[in-house]
Design a protein around this motif. Structure first.
Motif, mmCIF file in Angstrom:
data_model
loop_
_atom_site.group_PDB
_atom_site.id
_atom_site.type_symbol
_atom_site.label_atom_id
_atom_site.label_comp_id
_atom_site.label_asym_id
_atom_site.label_seq_id
_atom_site.Cartn_x
_atom_site.Cartn_y
_atom_site.Cartn_z
ATOM 1 N N GLY A 1 -31.144 1.239 31.958
ATOM 2 C CA GLY A 1 -31.482 2.369 31.118
ATOM 3 C C GLY A 1 -30.280 3.034 30.469
ATOM 4 O O GLY A 1 -30.397 4.112 29.920
ATOM 5 N N ALA A 2 -29.115 2.390 30.546
ATOM 6 C CA ALA A 2 -27.945 2.942 29.854
ATOM 7 C C ALA A 2 -28.066 2.650 28.357
ATOM 8 O O ALA A 2 -28.590 1.605 27.981
ATOM 9 C CB ALA A 2 -26.675 2.319 30.417
ATOM 10 N N PRO A 3 -27.611 3.569 27.529
ATOM 11 C CA PRO A 3 -27.726 3.363 26.069
ATOM 12 C C PRO A 3 -26.690 2.366 25.577
ATOM 13 O O PRO A 3 -25.657 2.758 25.035
ATOM 14 C CB PRO A 3 -27.479 4.757 25.497
ATOM 15 C CG PRO A 3 -26.644 5.443 26.527
ATOM 16 C CD PRO A 3 -26.992 4.854 27.857
ATOM 17 N N VAL A 4 -26.986 1.090 25.747
ATOM 18 C CA VAL A 4 -25.974 0.064 25.517
ATOM 19 C C VAL A 4 -25.546 -0.022 24.059
ATOM 20 O O VAL A 4 -24.371 0.128 23.723
ATOM 21 C CB VAL A 4 -26.495 -1.308 25.993
ATOM 22 C CG1 VAL A 4 -25.530 -2.398 25.615
ATOM 23 C CG2 VAL A 4 -26.703 -1.284 27.484
ATOM 24 N N ASP A 5 -26.510 -0.253 23.191
ATOM 25 C CA ASP A 5 -26.163 -0.425 21.777
ATOM 26 C C ASP A 5 -25.515 0.831 21.226
ATOM 27 O O ASP A 5 -24.522 0.777 20.510
ATOM 28 C CB ASP A 5 -27.415 -0.769 20.961
ATOM 29 C CG ASP A 5 -27.815 -2.222 21.158
ATOM 30 O OD1 ASP A 5 -27.164 -2.881 21.991
ATOM 31 O OD2 ASP A 5 -28.757 -2.672 20.492
ATOM 32 N N LEU A 6 -26.106 1.959 21.570
ATOM 33 C CA LEU A 6 -25.586 3.219 21.060
ATOM 34 C C LEU A 6 -24.134 3.407 21.490
ATOM 35 O O LEU A 6 -23.268 3.758 20.677
ATOM 36 C CB LEU A 6 -26.449 4.370 21.572
ATOM 37 C CG LEU A 6 -26.106 5.715 20.954
ATOM 38 C CD1 LEU A 6 -26.342 5.683 19.457
ATOM 39 C CD2 LEU A 6 -26.929 6.813 21.607
ATOM 40 N N SER A 7 -23.858 3.144 22.754
ATOM 41 C CA SER A 7 -22.499 3.420 23.206
ATOM 42 C C SER A 7 -21.516 2.429 22.604
ATOM 43 O O SER A 7 -20.372 2.781 22.331
ATOM 44 C CB SER A 7 -22.412 3.422 24.735
ATOM 45 O OG SER A 7 -22.466 2.117 25.222
ATOM 46 N N ARG A 8 -21.967 1.208 22.345
ATOM 47 C CA ARG A 8 -21.049 0.259 21.703
ATOM 48 C C ARG A 8 -20.793 0.641 20.253
ATOM 49 O O ARG A 8 -19.653 0.618 19.786
ATOM 50 C CB ARG A 8 -21.604 -1.161 21.806
ATOM 51 C CG ARG A 8 -21.509 -1.713 23.228
ATOM 52 C CD ARG A 8 -22.163 -3.060 23.354
ATOM 53 N NE ARG A 8 -21.465 -4.076 22.582
ATOM 54 C CZ ARG A 8 -22.023 -5.227 22.205
ATOM 55 N NH1 ARG A 8 -23.266 -5.487 22.526
ATOM 56 N NH2 ARG A 8 -21.338 -6.101 21.536
ATOM 57 N N ILE A 9 -21.856 0.989 19.547
ATOM 58 C CA ILE A 9 -21.642 1.385 18.150
ATOM 59 C C ILE A 9 -20.776 2.640 18.097
ATOM 60 O O ILE A 9 -19.875 2.774 17.270
ATOM 61 C CB ILE A 9 -22.995 1.589 17.436
ATOM 62 C CG1 ILE A 9 -23.731 0.258 17.365
ATOM 63 C CG2 ILE A 9 -22.786 2.145 16.039
ATOM 64 C CD1 ILE A 9 -25.095 0.327 16.731
ATOM 65 N N ALA A 10 -21.052 3.570 19.023
ATOM 66 C CA ALA A 10 -20.253 4.798 19.053
ATOM 67 C C ALA A 10 -18.783 4.476 19.301
ATOM 68 O O ALA A 10 -17.892 5.135 18.744
ATOM 69 C CB ALA A 10 -20.776 5.730 20.144
#
Ligand SMILES: Nc1ncnc2c1ncn2[C@@H]1O[C@H](COP(=O)(O)OP(=O)(O)OP(=O)(O)O)[C@@H](O)[C@H]1O
Ligand SMILES: Nc1ncnc2c1ncn2[C@@H]1O[C@H](COP(=O)(O)OP(=O)(O)OP(=O)(O)O)[C@@H](O)[C@H]1O
Ligand SMILES: [Mg+2]
Ligand SMILES: [Mg+2]
Lengths: 323, 319, 327, 501
Positions: free
Chosen positions: B205-214
């Motif tokens: 449930g970690a925001p994977v894509d979001l944190s990578r794009i960020a």
């Protein structure tokens, strides 16, 4: 007992057509056809032959680069090795023979040793390939300061200028050399245990080592091969240009990486083939030539080049998801 | 394992220094050598000037480390610095003023990063080639804005950031604090998980894509900030000034123990790595080494510094 | 020596010989730089013999303008008496040079110049004039009309940009001259040869090549030669390879140069300035022109220079004094 | 079964490419019940829980959660409904601390920042619950595999789940830790949690679960209460035919000559171990998880730096210095973490089976496709790896992957097999095959070193069991002394009484 046909799905020709290398071939064809319409003179036989000659050098450098990338590494020192080789051959005067073969062979040996040194650092000191080869490039720059200038006497080397300039039967000698080298590279990669070890290493080095494959020797060997092919390309560059100078190899670094990637080899290692790099190299020189011919400012040329590479990547470079 | 609950954060921080002590020791040795060779370093002016020269490299090393932690890498660091610099030198002295101009610079940096990040994460292309292509586009853009060095930055702004006060050092501390703040958010911490084990992180449930794009956005932001600083430091813009930062940032991050496979390493390591690279330039000057020796020594020091801990850590055949 | 007020910019008159000279190079690897460094070292040896210079410290920024700033800062910290500089960026070193200037360090900037007045002197040929003269000669050689291609040095670098700008008005004044296309490449043979070869295929009729320096011309001639195209009027620089082709292929050509002895001269001028002599803020080096008339003289000396090097015109202290005396 | 259904999946089907993995599967999870999901490797268990937890979408069927119908569960919905999963594959981040890993994806926050004191408190609770006694600030990467699995379980408990799904949670836990976990699960059940439990260790299932759903080739073949079912009955449900004994009959080896003898061996965690390994025996290596057992094997295998006072391998003096050297002396090693250490996931099954031979063959010998295929087929048949061998290994179920990792060593006929938990995640039928294979190996005069976290396996299969604790060999139990209790008590002994064999 089950029969081989059940256990090994037959390779179908459609699959070959849809493979990454074929995709790159199609893109090359498209680029050539499109460019000839849009830029008269582009599609002429002589120009295409010239592009192939350029691609031959990039392609030779990319042999080593492909093998290294398949093995999960990267070689950032190929540009410097090309330069060392192009500058080095005329310096080896004590080996001068009329054909020029001896100095060329000697420099190839040096280039191979430089590559092996990269491999040693990566395998034994466990330095990341990017860092090891980058440091090697810096180191070679230092060496070049010592040897460049003041001493590059004569670049006349019979065998190399033949390779660089002759066109027996209308086909460039350099392209023939490339063909031969490509055949060997493909055989090495796909038909020998050594090639299989490269794929294993690039996929999962830990499992490879626990499977009894000599990871160190394989690593050293693959970087040595990369040094060798970069050295060979450097010798060819000398033959083509009649002269080597500092910086002559710089452009081959990015070119080799780009053609490997455009050819569909995974930059993450473990997957790929030199069969894709070959059209990849041709595609790259084609794009470069197209952009050179365009009358645009340096800024726009950069933007166009970047955009084209990005677009081609979207077509050919999609990484399959890994688990 | 008793109650010291609120200390958990600090104990985690302490554990993360593990494996970096040797690097800190090497950096300290170089600083000591530098001070020995040039005692003037210990003055306000000395520290100010040195930290100003270190600051942009420190920022780009952070920019690279953020991406490497997220399992990526960027070859467009240098181009983004150049772009930030030329935009700054175009706008800061104009009607937007320093504040408005700086905001535009940072926004553009973040936007270019986000764009690359989106392509890498959403379209599934390998980061190294996407950012290579992006570097041409961004460099081209910088050349369009400023075909040759020029532009201007208000003198007071240059004096503020790169005068005889250690403002750059203060800014670096601020950036580090902001980074720590970011890492203390769920999004920031997810960076490590997304970098090392994206599938597992996604399932958790970690925001994977979001944190990578960020991460790409942050990286672009840091590069543009470095460009802004370089413009202030030099008083002008230069469309190719950032080139060397790309490889230097990778070298610094790796020296600092940041791994290429994602999720491994710390920002403090990357910073120490950049400090080592930066200090090496000055120390080699004061040692009076000729250029040949500089090239050779630089290559060797980097290899040895990276190899030492690896050799020491050769306990297991992990890769 | 020791005048009440110093004549040259940045000079305070408080520095006594023997001097420490700092040579802040941007990138020491190319042959042109090696040759330049050779002239500097030779000059330093001569000045050491006179007891004027004690030490030469050399830095190499490996092509990075940021590193160069840091190295200049280190030179300031080490309190050198003079800094000789080839700038990696025309804008970047301005502020660190201002700091050096404020400390009374003589700053001699040559070849790649900086956009600041906070130096003792800038020493260079005039890049705009270079471009203009080259264009004028080419147009003349082509009889005032025809198709040309323009070969530039790297994009984003002021020398390259300035030479091109110098050519612009001349070209604009001749509407019969058509620019087919332009390129930017490093000042080297191979990339120029590759670019020109591609351009040859795209452009069947090329009547002249405006090559603005370095080894670009040699690359262009290689390209023409290899593709079996006729030689056309071409401009260039004093690269040994180009001059040799000029002779062997009997070219219609013109060349000028960025003399390597600018390094020696900058060193000489720095010591002069430190000793309180008047040094003009800009020492314009007249462009030595190589034409059919004197190319033989240059080629006669070719053996003294590296194969990929530059054959520069002779120099002497007398020439230096003369250059310093111009206003 | 009066309790409420929390999750009810109906008529679920799912295919990967054209391979139908689940076919019309229905399952209901009820509060306060521990529900077993059984099936052979590749039966579709992991796929089913992927669908229940939203990681995968079904092709057909629907799922009711708390009475609300969903065509496909998205991860957010599953989380909101309190469904937590302990995956078969670890989902951890090695560089983050235990606490951060436990909280990942559900970190408590205050003012947008992670609330470390709340995290500490709650992580501490769940870690204590699963019996993980470690400093919560330690990076997870430092922990041995078994403890990482405990972190994984703690992570699921951290979410205070109403539905807890565990996919082979005990596969690398020792008996002690597994027993601890059982107790936790019973407590959760009593508090009203619905537990879905997947395991290939049938004794655990019998001891723990009330209800069982059996999958065979993607179809439900049984969905019934476990009351009155014994181990044989369970196996019959799964395999669909009469099972034989799980463990082959033990016969003493004829030739007890030592093949490996070391003294003063230190490697990694291992300190000063003296041991002999004899031809014709299966030597078990046991103990609590992470006491240096793995380093012992790796040290013998030349894969990590090791020193020994005296060492003799198959007549050769000295430790092997590298893996190829160990291979040359007749050692083969099958790692526990097959994905990371054993397999090349993106390559085909056939290719993976050939890897050791790529290491042995001369570098530039020509590869022969036909003979490679023949050998691959023979190996696959020997261990029952079915289907197209050109498939990527990553498309195989966990158990089948394990078979590939083991099978690739068989052609070299190694006299010493070092096995690191070889039956981890392997279904009961395959286990039987592997056990029979191991005993056959021993009977042929080879030595098998079996590191196992499955204590019954040690008891029933081994000639002797070496028990390790804190890097030292604390006991070697002879066949006559072997029992689960003996192994566990040797592993737990705090004082080391006179040590070593
Ligand atoms: N107050 C300060 N003054 C100067 N430098 C500082 C200061 N605080 C931190 N730094 C520098 O920044 C580095 C990183 O700091 P810190 O350890 O807090 O990083 P971080 O954000 O926690 O990164 P990570 O958690 O990824 O290691 C320090 O090692 C030091 O070099
Ligand atoms: N992503 C995928 N792509 C293709 N096939 C898959 C994929 N995931 C699973 N499969 C296939 O689906 C089938 C069921 O796999 P699954 O992992 O659900 O089995 P399992 O019952 O959990 O087995 P095990 O007990 O070995 O863990 C297997 O045949 C497997 O090869
Ligand atoms: Mg931190
Ligand atoms: Mg499963």
């Amino acid at each position: 007992m089950t029969s081989p046909t059940e256990r090994f799905a037959a390779a179908r020709w459609q699959a070959v057509l849809r493979s990454r290398p074929m995709l790159t071939v199609a893109m090359v064809a498209l680029a050539w056809i499109g460019a000839s319409f849009f830029q008269p003179g582009f599609g002429g036989w002589r120009h295409l032959r010239y592009l192939l000659e350029l691609a031959a050098i990039v392609g030779l450098v990319s042999i080593g680069q492909t093998l290294v990338v398949v093995a999960g590494g990267i070689d950032l020192s190929v540009g410097a090795i090309v330069t060392v080789s192009a500058i080095g051959v005329p310096l080896v005067t004590w080996l001068a023979d009329p054909t020029g073969t001896a100095p060329a062979l000697f420099i190839l040996l040096c280039a191979t040793l430089i590559g092996a040194l990269n491999g040693l650092g990566i395998a034994l000191l466990r330095v990341h390939p990017m860092i090891m080869t980058l440091a090697m490039a810096t180191f070679l720059q230092g060496v070049l300061i010592l040897i460049a200038g003041g001493s590059a006497i004569s670049a006349q080397n019979a065998v190399l200028s033949w390779l660089g300039n002759a066109r027996p039967g209308g086909i460039s000698a350099s392209v023939l050399l490339w063909l031969l080298a490509s055949a060997i590279a493909l055989w090495l990669l796909h038909k020998t245990p050594f090639g299989a070890r490269l794929f294993a290493l690039g996929t999962n080095p830990l499992a490879t080592s626990l499977s009894g494959i000599g990871v160190r020797s394989t690593t050293i060997a693959v970087y040595a091969i990369s040094g060798f092919t970069a050295g060979l390309a450097g010798a060819l560059v000398l033959g083509v240009n009649g002269q080597g100078y500092v910086g002559i190899g710089d452009s081959y670094l990015l070119a080799s990486i780009a053609s490997v990637v455009l050819g569909g080899t995974s930059i993450l290692g473990g997957r790929g083939t030199y069969a894709g790099t070959i059209p990849g190299a041709i595609l790259l020189v084609t794009i470069t030539a197209l952009i050179t011919m365009l009358n645009a400012s340096a800024g726009w040329r950069n933007i166009l080049f970047g955009t084209l590479i990005m677009a081609l990547l979207l077509l050919s470079g999609r990484e399959r998801q890994r688990r | 394992m008793t109650t010291s609950t609120s200390l958990l954060y600090w104990r985690i921080q302490n554990v993360r220094n593990r494996g970096l002590w040797w690097l800190f020791a090497v950096v300290a040795a170089f600083i000591a050598l530098y001070v020995y060779l040039f005692p003037g370093l210990l003055s306000t002016g000395g520290i100010s000037k040195f930290s100003q020269n270190w600051f942009p490299l420190a920022l780009v090393s952070m920019a690279q480390a953020v991406l490497m932690l997220a399992g990526g890498i960027s070859l467009s660091i240098g181009a983004t610095v150049s772009l930030g610099g030329v935009i700054a030198a175009t706008l800061l002295a104009g009607p937007l003023g320093v504040a408005g101009g700086s905001a535009v610079v940072l926004l553009v940096g973040a936007a270019t990063g986000l764009a690359s990040g989106w392509i890498v994460v959403r379209l599934g292309l390998p980061a190294i080639v996407v950012t290579l292509a992006a570097s041409f586009i961004i460099a081209g853009w910088a050349l369009l804005i400023m075909p040759r060095p020029g532009g201007a930055v208000p003198a007071w702004f240059s004096d503020l950031l790169a005068g005889n006060t250690p403002v750059a050092l203060g800014l670096l501390v601020l950036v580090v604090l902001l980074w720590k703040l970011y890492l203390a958010t769920p999004l920031g911490l997810s960076l490590y998980a997304a970098g090392e084990n994206p599938v597992g992180a996604y399932r958790s449930g970690a925001p994977v894509d979001l944190s990578r794009i960020a991460a790409y956005g942050l990286s672009g932001l840091l590069c543009a900030a470095a460009g802004l600083f370089v413009a202030a430091q030099t008083g002008a813009g230069d469309p190719v000034i950032g080139n060397a930062f790309t490889l230097n940032s990778i070298a610094a991050a790796v020296l600092g123990g940041v791994g290429f496979l994602g999720g491994r390493g710390t920002m403090r390591g990357a910073l120490a790595g950049s400090l080592l690279l930066s200090i090496m330039i000055s120390v080699m000057f004061f040692l009076g080494l000729p250029p040949v020796a500089q090239y050779v020594a630089q290559g060797l020091i980097i290899v040895v510094a990276v190899a030492l801990p690896e050799i020491a850590a050769m306990r297991r055949p992990r890769t | 020596v020791g005048q009440a007020h110093a004549a040259a910019n940045c000079i305070k008159g408080d520095r006594k010989p023997p001097y420490t000279i700092g040579w802040a190079n941007i990138y020491s690897v190319p042959t042109w730089m090696k040759e330049t460094q050779g002239t500097i070292e030779k000059e330093v040896d001569a000045l050491k013999a006179k007891g004027l210079v004690s030490k030469l410290v050399v830095t190499d920024a490996q092509g990075d303008a940021n590193t160069q700033i840091q190295q200049i800062q280190s030179m300031i910290d080490a309190n050198v008496d003079a800094i000789i500089l080839i700038a990696g960026s025309s804008s970047a070193p301005a502020r660190v040079l201002a700091a050096a200037c404020a400390k009374g360090i003589a700053i001699m900037n040559f070849d790649s110049l900086v956009d600041t007045d906070q130096v003792t002197a800038k020493i260079n040929t005039d890049s705009a004039q270079w471009g203009a003269q080259a264009a004028t000669w080419l147009i003349d050689a082509m009889g005032g009309k025809g198709n040309i291609i323009v070969l530039n040095g790297p994009a984003g670098v002021s020398v390259s940009d300035d030479r091109r700008k110098g050519a612009t008005p001349v070209l604009a004044a001749h509407p019969d001259i058509k620019i087919l296309t332009e390129t930017n490449t490093a000042y080297n043979v191979a990339p120029a040869q590759e670019a020109v070869t591609n351009l040859l295929f795209a452009n069947q009729q090329i009547d002249g090549i405006l090559s603005l320096g370095g080894a670009l011309s040699a690359g262009a001639i290689n390209a023409l030669d290899k593709e079996g195209r006729p030689m056309v009027p071409i401009t260039g620089e004093n690269a040994r390879q180009f001059l040799e082709m000029w002779k062997s292929k009997n070219l219609k050509a013109w060349a000028t140069m960025q003399p390597n002895w600018l390094g020696a001269f900058a060193t000489y001028a720095a010591v002069q300035a430190l000793q309180g002599k008047d040094v003009p803020a800009f020492v314009k080096i007249p462009l030595p022109v190589i034409s059919n008339a004197n190319v033989g003289e240059y080629l006669a000396k070719a053996g003294d220079f590296p194969a990929d090097g530059y054959i520069y015109s002779p120099y002497s202290d007398g020439l230096f004094d003369q250059l310093l005396a111009q206003k | 079964m009066t309790q409420d259904a929390i999750v009810a999946a109906r008529s679920i089907s799912r295919s990967f490419f054209s391979n139908r993995v689940l076919n019309d599967v229905s399952i209901t999870l009820r509060a306060g019940t521990i529900h077993a999901l059984l099936g052979e490797n590749g039966a579709g268990k992991s796929t089913l829980i992927g669908i229940l937890s939203g990681a995968l979408a079904p092709d057909a069927g629907d799922i009711d959660i708390d009475g609300v119908r969903h065509a496909a569960v998205r991860p957010a919905i599953a989380r909101a409904a309190g469904i937590a999963v302990v995956q078969q594959e670890l989902s951890l981040t090695s560089q983050l601390s235990i606490a951060e890993n436990v909280g990942m994806g559900a970190l408590p926050r205050r003012l947008g920042l992670i609330d470390y004191s709340a995290l500490m408190r709650r992580a501490h609770e769940v870690c204590a619950l699963v019996g993980l006694e470690q400093d919560l600030a330690r990076p997870v990467g430092d922990l041995p595999l078994g403890q990482q699995q405990l972190v994984e379980i703690a992570k699921a408990l951290f979410r205070k789940p109403r539905v807890l799904i565990l996919d082979e949670p005990t596969s690398s836990l020792s008996a002690h830790e597994a027993a601890n976990l059982m107790a936790v699960l019973r407590r959760l059940r009593d508090a009203g949690t619905a537990v879905l439990y997947i395991s290939h260790r049938l004794n655990e299932v019998l001891a723990l679960c009330e209800w069982v759903t059996v999958l065979k080739d993607g179809v439900v073949t049984a969905d019934r209460s476990l009351g009155g079912v014994d181990a044989q009955g369970l196996v019959r449900l799964m395999v669909g035919r009469e099972p034989g004994d799980l463990f082959p009959r033990w016969t003493p080896s004829a030739e007890p000559a030592p093949i490996i003898a070391v003294e003063g061996l230190s490697a990694g965690m291992v300190r000063d171990v003296a041991m002999t390994i004899r031809r014709g025996e299966v030597l078990g290596v046991g103990g609590l998880v992470g006491q240096g057992q793995e380093d012992l094997l790796l040290g013998l295998y030349g894969a990590i730096p090791a020193v020994a006072g005296r060492a003799e391998f198959n007549g050769v003096v000295g430790l092997p210095r590298s893996v190829p050297q160990a291979n040359a002396r007749g050692l083969a090693y099958v790692p526990a973490d097959r994905k990371r250490e054993g397999l090349h996931l993106i390559h085909s099954i056939a290719w993976n089976l050939m890897i050791p031979s790529f290491g042995r063959a001369p570098s530039l010998a020509m590869r022969r496709t036909a003979s490679e295929r023949e050998r691959a087929i023979a190996l696959a048949d020997r261990l029952g790896i079915k289907g197209d061998l050109t498939r990527e290994v990553q498309a195989l179920s966990g158990g089948n992957q394990q078979k590939v990792a083991l099978a690739k060593w068989l052609p070299s006929d190694p006299p010493v097999l070092l096995l690191n938990d070889p039956t981890r995640g392997v279904d009961v039928d395959t286990k039987r095959e592997i056990y029979a294979l191991l005993r056959r190996f021993a009977a042929e005069g080879r030595a098998v070193v079996l590191l196992s976290s499955d204590t019954p396996e040690l008891v029933n299969l081994c000639d002797r069991v070496a028990v390790m604790r804190a890097g030292r060999l604390v006991r070697v139990l002879e066949r006559t002394e072997l029992s689960e209790e003996a192994i566990v008590s040797a592993a737990m002994e705090s004082a080391v009484p006179g040590a070593a064999a």
